[in-house]
Scaffold this active site. Structure first.
Site, PDB file in Angstrom:
ATOM      1  CG  ASP A  99      -2.212   0.685   1.011  1.00 45.56           C
ATOM      2  OD1 ASP A  99      -2.177   1.838   0.537  1.00 45.56           O
ATOM      3  OD2 ASP A  99      -3.274   0.116   1.278  1.00 45.56           O
TER       4      ASP A  99
ATOM      5  CG  ASP B  94      -7.958   0.833   0.328  1.00 46.96           C
ATOM      6  OD1 ASP B  94      -7.533   0.037  -0.526  1.00 46.96           O
ATOM      7  OD2 ASP B  94      -7.551   2.005   0.411  1.00 46.96           O
ATOM      8  CB  ALA B  95      -8.221  -5.521   1.647  1.00 51.36           C
ATOM      9  CE  LYS B  96      -4.166   0.415  -2.045  1.00 51.63           C
ATOM     10  NZ  LYS B  96      -4.838   1.014  -0.877  1.00 51.63           N
ATOM     11  NE  ARG B  97      -6.002  -8.835   2.807  1.00 49.07           N
ATOM     12  CZ  ARG B  97      -5.730  -7.803   3.596  1.00 49.07           C
ATOM     13  NH1 ARG B  97      -5.140  -6.740   3.133  1.00 49.07           N
ATOM     14  NH2 ARG B  97      -6.039  -7.844   4.897  1.00 49.07           N
TER      15      ARG B  97
END
Lengths: 271, 271
Positions: A99, B94-97
């Site tokens: 991030d 909002d984890a950006k996995r």
């Protein structure tokens, strides 16, 4: 843990095996399910049965997150158990995080400081300031996704620009990141043809190699170009070991499967 | 939530504001810190004070993960509070996995089913089979990182190959993924020059736009090419709203800041 200590462990155990603790409640032996924390119990028994054959454990965080707070409790207990009982073993949080700067720092603190993992997997898409916050931690390792083992890995990672494929650019660019000595890279065992090219860019960094076993990668082919003077490989097996049996003998069968891989690795290290 | 319902909300509130719930215990008003769950209390008061001005809330999961199990409890309470009290509001994890197929499914279940978020941010690096498991959920949205707002975003995302930059390739390729109607994209407000090009590839998909405010992006410039007939934008502000004050009047000040943005948005929707 330092890289030196990891290499010592590998030499001592004649193994560069990493065991993936990807625990699915639907796949563990039914006699464990009545226990208070079946995931931790399963991990504990797998760890006790295989710790002498492996140098690393890698819980994939998705499997824990899937069970919410209970899952996080199982993860915390598992990493504590490893740190307390087998501190010589390298631990990998397979989290694939990443991030913007200050937010990556939060992930880094969570996994490095609070949970005390030795390393974490990180996605490179957001670039330098998403990776460097992880690299800032001393004696902790950031394992950057380079060339993944899944089919979709070829959607972008091998796209070519300026005569260079994206994964090559990720390798080269990341070498310029601050504290790049703390980098390792994920390279799938399903891509043996790429190891020679990869070793030209990163001759000394450790590669974490998933995809042996269930996904079809070959240990021998990985080692052909992947092995370095200091080994430089951590080869992961998850399902092939932890689900070798789903009866009461699961830990015993896990030992057998891990032993098979360790023996194969011992030969490859020698040759 | 369906896309139609989201658009109705936007029309009703004359706002396409998303508020980022990136809660840092070091930054919240001190009078909250003695409470049992200061993070949830903070979120609750921010939500109650701003829900009429915003159409979406976006907790960045790193901020919760950083506090371990306690953090997950705060996250669970926050999403439940939103779902119970303001079900019309669009929620973004909002984890950006992103991981290989069966593992991405676990993340998807955790955020879509168990926590009941409407959407999640996902990193595209691992390609199709890491994204499609998220897209398989009906009336849930997968917000793919395309062009991020941070400096490192330019390390790879704008690298050119076959006359095309990586983020363009991500946009185009992902349109061929199964259930691509369930896609949205992250495009940083710090990249206003790119919106025209982006709208040529994805004329109708929603863009989640962080980077207005603290990171220096301009709402007007984003809207110039970003706005569509159905709005097509969710513009996020986090710090500028939630930390407008760190005294007892923090919720009041958050209302003021959100109102400023809502008013600006109302004008931009009209024009």
């Amino acid at each position: 843990m330092t890289k030196k200590q990891l290499i010592e462990q590998i030499r001592l155990k004649k193994s560069f095996l990493c065991i993936g603790l990807d625990v699915d409640l639907d796949k563990i032996p039914s006699h464990l399910k009545q226990l208070d924390d079946p995931i931790f119990e399963f991990n504990k028994q797998i760890i006790d049965a295989t710790h002498h054959l492996t140098v690393a454990y890698k819980p994939n965080i998705a499997f824990y997150e899937a069970y919410g707070i209970k899952g996080w409790q199982s993860l915390e207990k598992t990493i504590k158990y490893l740190n307390n009982n087998y501190p010589e073993i390298f631990t990998i949080a397979d989290a694939k995080r990443g991030d913007i700067g200050n937010t990556s720092t939060r992930y880094a603190k969570a996994f490095f400081d609070d949970l005390n993992f030795d390393s974490i997997t990180v996605a490179p898409y957001m670039g330098r300031d998403s990776v460097e916050p992880f690299l800032a931690f001393e004696d902790k390792f950031t394992i950057l996704l380079a060339l993944t083992s899944n089919a979709g890995g070829l959607d972008f990672q091998t796209s070519e620009y300026n005569n260079e494929q994206l994964y090559q650019s990720v390798l080269k660019t990341s070498l310029n990141y601050k504290n790049s000595d703390n980098l390792m890279y994920v390279v799938g065992a399903t891509r043996p043809d790429f190891f020679q090219k990869i070793r030209k860019i990163v001759p000394h960094h450790f590669l974490l190699v998933p995809g042996v076993g269930a996904q079809g990668g070959s240990l021998q082919e990985v080692c052909k170009y992947g092995l370095t003077d200091n080994i430089g490989l951590l080869v992961n097996s998850s399902r092939g070991i932890i689900y070798a049996s789903n009866s009461e003998d699961f830990a015993e069968k896990a030992t057998e499967k891990a032993l098979e891989l360790q023996k194969e690795m011992e030969l490859l290290i020698k040759s």
